[in-house]
Design a protein around this motif. Sequence first.
Motif, PDB file in Angstrom:
ATOM      1  N   ALA A  70      39.353  73.891 -72.395  1.00 30.31           N
ATOM      2  CA  ALA A  70      38.040  73.583 -72.070  1.00 30.31           C
ATOM      3  C   ALA A  70      37.632  73.273 -70.559  1.00 30.31           C
ATOM      4  O   ALA A  70      38.652  72.468 -69.950  1.00 30.31           O
ATOM      5  CB  ALA A  70      37.903  72.006 -72.732  1.00 30.31           C
ATOM      6  N   PHE A  71      36.554  73.994 -70.177  1.00 34.63           N
ATOM      7  CA  PHE A  71      36.089  73.751 -68.841  1.00 34.63           C
ATOM      8  C   PHE A  71      34.894  72.824 -69.070  1.00 34.63           C
ATOM      9  O   PHE A  71      33.801  73.227 -69.558  1.00 34.63           O
ATOM     10  CB  PHE A  71      35.634  74.757 -68.098  1.00 34.63           C
ATOM     11  CG  PHE A  71      36.822  76.069 -67.888  1.00 34.63           C
ATOM     12  CD1 PHE A  71      37.623  75.665 -66.883  1.00 34.63           C
ATOM     13  CD2 PHE A  71      37.397  76.788 -68.852  1.00 34.63           C
ATOM     14  CE1 PHE A  71      38.710  76.849 -66.574  1.00 34.63           C
ATOM     15  CE2 PHE A  71      38.194  77.783 -68.589  1.00 34.63           C
ATOM     16  CZ  PHE A  71      38.984  77.757 -67.581  1.00 34.63           C
ATOM     17  N   HIS A  72      35.067  71.510 -68.599  1.00 33.37           N
ATOM     18  CA  HIS A  72      33.812  70.366 -68.636  1.00 33.37           C
ATOM     19  C   HIS A  72      33.062  70.488 -67.305  1.00 33.37           C
ATOM     20  O   HIS A  72      33.566  69.843 -66.517  1.00 33.37           O
ATOM     21  CB  HIS A  72      34.370  69.344 -68.963  1.00 33.37           C
ATOM     22  CG  HIS A  72      33.258  68.091 -69.175  1.00 33.37           C
ATOM     23  ND1 HIS A  72      32.021  68.631 -69.615  1.00 33.37           N
ATOM     24  CD2 HIS A  72      33.311  66.941 -69.050  1.00 33.37           C
ATOM     25  CE1 HIS A  72      31.471  67.297 -69.615  1.00 33.37           C
ATOM     26  NE2 HIS A  72      32.081  66.335 -69.302  1.00 33.37           N
ATOM     27  N   LEU A  73      31.883  71.269 -67.264  1.00 30.57           N
ATOM     28  CA  LEU A  73      31.190  71.397 -66.080  1.00 30.57           C
ATOM     29  C   LEU A  73      29.851  70.701 -66.198  1.00 30.57           C
ATOM     30  O   LEU A  73      29.106  70.402 -65.147  1.00 30.57           O
ATOM     31  CB  LEU A  73      30.933  72.816 -65.652  1.00 30.57           C
ATOM     32  CG  LEU A  73      32.309  73.532 -65.795  1.00 30.57           C
ATOM     33  CD1 LEU A  73      31.460  75.303 -65.287  1.00 30.57           C
ATOM     34  CD2 LEU A  73      33.232  73.279 -64.677  1.00 30.57           C
ATOM     35  N   ALA A  74      29.454  70.193 -67.478  1.00 30.56           N
ATOM     36  CA  ALA A  74      28.140  69.638 -67.720  1.00 30.56           C
ATOM     37  C   ALA A  74      27.828  68.397 -67.078  1.00 30.56           C
ATOM     38  O   ALA A  74      28.888  67.533 -67.189  1.00 30.56           O
ATOM     39  CB  ALA A  74      27.745  69.879 -69.156  1.00 30.56           C
ATOM     40  N   SER A  75      26.579  68.031 -66.349  1.00 33.75           N
ATOM     41  CA  SER A  75      26.409  66.840 -65.859  1.00 33.75           C
ATOM     42  C   SER A  75      24.967  66.922 -65.356  1.00 33.75           C
ATOM     43  O   SER A  75      24.266  67.901 -65.041  1.00 33.75           O
ATOM     44  CB  SER A  75      27.369  66.796 -64.460  1.00 33.75           C
ATOM     45  OG  SER A  75      27.005  67.359 -63.418  1.00 33.75           O
ATOM     46  N   VAL A  76      24.418  65.647 -65.198  1.00 38.19           N
ATOM     47  CA  VAL A  76      23.194  65.453 -64.591  1.00 38.19           C
ATOM     48  C   VAL A  76      23.544  65.261 -62.994  1.00 38.19           C
ATOM     49  O   VAL A  76      24.154  64.463 -62.810  1.00 38.19           O
ATOM     50  CB  VAL A  76      22.554  64.183 -65.138  1.00 38.19           C
ATOM     51  CG1 VAL A  76      21.233  63.785 -64.460  1.00 38.19           C
ATOM     52  CG2 VAL A  76      22.200  64.214 -66.532  1.00 38.19           C
ATOM     53  N   PRO A  77      22.849  65.969 -62.407  1.00 38.31           N
ATOM     54  CA  PRO A  77      23.070  66.079 -60.718  1.00 38.31           C
ATOM     55  C   PRO A  77      22.838  64.635 -60.396  1.00 38.31           C
ATOM     56  O   PRO A  77      22.194  64.029 -60.773  1.00 38.31           O
ATOM     57  CB  PRO A  77      22.135  67.141 -60.264  1.00 38.31           C
ATOM     58  CG  PRO A  77      21.059  67.556 -61.183  1.00 38.31           C
ATOM     59  CD  PRO A  77      21.611  67.281 -62.371  1.00 38.31           C
ATOM     60  N   GLY A  78      23.118  64.553 -58.853  1.00 36.35           N
ATOM     61  CA  GLY A  78      23.431  63.329 -58.383  1.00 36.35           C
ATOM     62  C   GLY A  78      22.022  62.601 -58.134  1.00 36.35           C
ATOM     63  O   GLY A  78      21.745  61.335 -58.475  1.00 36.35           O
ATOM     64  N   SER A  79      21.035  63.428 -57.562  1.00 47.34           N
ATOM     65  CA  SER A  79      19.765  62.841 -57.378  1.00 47.34           C
ATOM     66  C   SER A  79      18.986  62.188 -58.467  1.00 47.34           C
ATOM     67  O   SER A  79      18.548  61.164 -58.486  1.00 47.34           O
ATOM     68  CB  SER A  79      19.057  63.911 -56.440  1.00 47.34           C
ATOM     69  OG  SER A  79      18.832  65.150 -57.136  1.00 47.34           O
ATOM     70  N   ARG A  80      19.313  62.920 -59.602  1.00 43.95           N
ATOM     71  CA  ARG A  80      18.731  62.681 -60.899  1.00 43.95           C
ATOM     72  C   ARG A  80      19.239  61.352 -61.524  1.00 43.95           C
ATOM     73  O   ARG A  80      18.689  60.688 -61.895  1.00 43.95           O
ATOM     74  CB  ARG A  80      18.482  63.754 -61.900  1.00 43.95           C
ATOM     75  CG  ARG A  80      17.713  63.501 -63.078  1.00 43.95           C
ATOM     76  CD  ARG A  80      17.535  64.685 -63.987  1.00 43.95           C
ATOM     77  NE  ARG A  80      16.508  64.232 -65.084  1.00 43.95           N
ATOM     78  CZ  ARG A  80      16.548  65.110 -66.046  1.00 43.95           C
ATOM     79  NH1 ARG A  80      16.929  66.390 -66.395  1.00 43.95           N
ATOM     80  NH2 ARG A  80      15.744  64.699 -67.305  1.00 43.95           N
ATOM     81  N   VAL A  86      20.358  55.647 -66.680  1.00 42.56           N
ATOM     82  CA  VAL A  86      20.669  55.561 -68.109  1.00 42.56           C
ATOM     83  C   VAL A  86      20.839  56.952 -68.567  1.00 42.56           C
ATOM     84  O   VAL A  86      21.824  57.019 -69.287  1.00 42.56           O
ATOM     85  CB  VAL A  86      19.222  55.013 -69.221  1.00 42.56           C
ATOM     86  CG1 VAL A  86      19.531  55.073 -70.529  1.00 42.56           C
ATOM     87  CG2 VAL A  86      19.013  53.400 -68.623  1.00 42.56           C
ATOM     88  N   LEU A  87      20.069  57.980 -68.052  1.00 44.48           N
ATOM     89  CA  LEU A  87      20.507  59.285 -68.373  1.00 44.48           C
ATOM     90  C   LEU A  87      21.812  59.549 -67.975  1.00 44.48           C
ATOM     91  O   LEU A  87      22.597  60.555 -68.357  1.00 44.48           O
ATOM     92  CB  LEU A  87      19.312  60.251 -67.979  1.00 44.48           C
ATOM     93  CG  LEU A  87      19.509  61.775 -67.991  1.00 44.48           C
ATOM     94  CD1 LEU A  87      19.618  62.139 -69.618  1.00 44.48           C
ATOM     95  CD2 LEU A  87      18.483  62.575 -67.291  1.00 44.48           C
ATOM     96  N   GLY A  88      21.851  59.329 -66.639  1.00 45.69           N
ATOM     97  CA  GLY A  88      23.176  59.554 -65.893  1.00 45.69           C
ATOM     98  C   GLY A  88      24.097  59.309 -66.630  1.00 45.69           C
ATOM     99  O   GLY A  88      25.312  59.723 -66.705  1.00 45.69           O
ATOM    100  N   ARG A  89      24.274  57.889 -67.295  1.00 44.12           N
ATOM    101  CA  ARG A  89      25.550  57.400 -67.712  1.00 44.12           C
ATOM    102  C   ARG A  89      25.795  58.104 -69.070  1.00 44.12           C
ATOM    103  O   ARG A  89      26.870  58.244 -69.510  1.00 44.12           O
ATOM    104  CB  ARG A  89      25.235  55.681 -68.008  1.00 44.12           C
ATOM    105  CG  ARG A  89      26.097  55.174 -69.059  1.00 44.12           C
ATOM    106  CD  ARG A  89      26.094  53.706 -69.256  1.00 44.12           C
ATOM    107  NE  ARG A  89      26.833  53.318 -70.296  1.00 44.12           N
ATOM    108  CZ  ARG A  89      27.449  52.205 -70.657  1.00 44.12           C
ATOM    109  NH1 ARG A  89      26.758  50.910 -70.059  1.00 44.12           N
ATOM    110  NH2 ARG A  89      28.132  51.865 -71.767  1.00 44.12           N
ATOM    111  N   ARG A  90      24.551  58.157 -69.909  1.00 35.72           N
ATOM    112  CA  ARG A  90      24.490  59.034 -71.175  1.00 35.72           C
ATOM    113  C   ARG A  90      25.422  60.170 -71.011  1.00 35.72           C
ATOM    114  O   ARG A  90      26.171  60.509 -71.858  1.00 35.72           O
ATOM    115  CB  ARG A  90      23.374  59.012 -71.769  1.00 35.72           C
ATOM    116  CG  ARG A  90      23.551  59.452 -73.166  1.00 35.72           C
ATOM    117  CD  ARG A  90      21.921  59.340 -73.918  1.00 35.72           C
ATOM    118  NE  ARG A  90      21.259  60.483 -73.598  1.00 35.72           N
ATOM    119  CZ  ARG A  90      20.071  60.311 -72.777  1.00 35.72           C
ATOM    120  NH1 ARG A  90      19.472  59.045 -72.676  1.00 35.72           N
ATOM    121  NH2 ARG A  90      19.272  61.245 -72.721  1.00 35.72           N
ATOM    122  N   VAL A  91      24.985  61.055 -70.229  1.00 33.00           N
ATOM    123  CA  VAL A  91      25.359  62.530 -69.983  1.00 33.00           C
ATOM    124  C   VAL A  91      26.781  62.503 -69.099  1.00 33.00           C
ATOM    125  O   VAL A  91      27.880  63.008 -69.715  1.00 33.00           O
ATOM    126  CB  VAL A  91      24.498  63.304 -69.382  1.00 33.00           C
ATOM    127  CG1 VAL A  91      25.064  64.799 -69.174  1.00 33.00           C
ATOM    128  CG2 VAL A  91      23.340  63.330 -70.370  1.00 33.00           C
TER     129      VAL A  91
END
Length: 305
Positions: A70-80, A86-91
Amino acid sequence: MRILVTGAAGFIGSALLCRLLSDVDSGDVTGLDLGDAPPAASGRRLSWIRGGLDDRAVLEQLGAAPFDLAFHLASVPGSRAEAEPVLGRRVNLDASLDLFQLLAQSRNRPRVVYASSVAVYGALSDAPVGVQTEARPAITYGAHKRMVEIALADHTRRGDLSGIALRLPGIVARPRPVSGFGSAFMSELLHALAAGERYVCPVSPAATAWWLSARATVDNLLLAGRIDCCGTLQLPALRLSIAEVVAGLARLYGPERSALVTFDPDKAIEAVFGRYPMLDVRAELALGFSHDGSPVELIRNALRA
């Protein structure tokens, strides 16, 4: 072999996905992203799941059969992530931990390659930086990346995952329009001068950053997936000044391109993205990880279609 790529429609994820699908020996690939599969990625070996890891139904789909890699690349970028904690923590945090738990339950000890970030270091001094440098993240994104590194190491200690976390520097050249990133100038400079366009650079000619092409990044991700090494590593990158990058562009496209750049330094941008010290990546180089080699090769790799 069954391979999972999260964030598979993103800048790095789509490049990785295409490389995996071009290798007939790599096995079946499942791509996961909020959007559709990249147009260049297709074939009977590709399965696509549209959705986010923070969706319980998506996790249930992923748990239907075990993955070997598994390559885990998904994320919410830093500025967002900073603007929407709350979104940053969830994702970036909760969904990552849920994914690791899901993969661990398969009991086949899958290999997990996690895309971490140099954001874990926080403010940088003049001292060389590497995995031995104390992680003191200064933004939420970096804090979550460090937390996930620790969680992956714990799963590896327990023996239910074989985990490796790679701290990625700035990757170029993101496709146009380049926006939403404080380091966007790194990609935009390459695009503008290659196209013969004028460009006002928000950092000075002496500003230094860590540069790595998407092509070299994918090479390193694939290496991480197959070597017998666990833990956290710092990816090698070229430490280049803007002047050195402009000189490389002039070598490739003609000396007149240098005159297309003017400088209007933004103190805030330069303070964060223009004062990078040397990297200490001797251990990673010994393992076979690599950067692009030279400014000219960096530009060629970054702008290669």
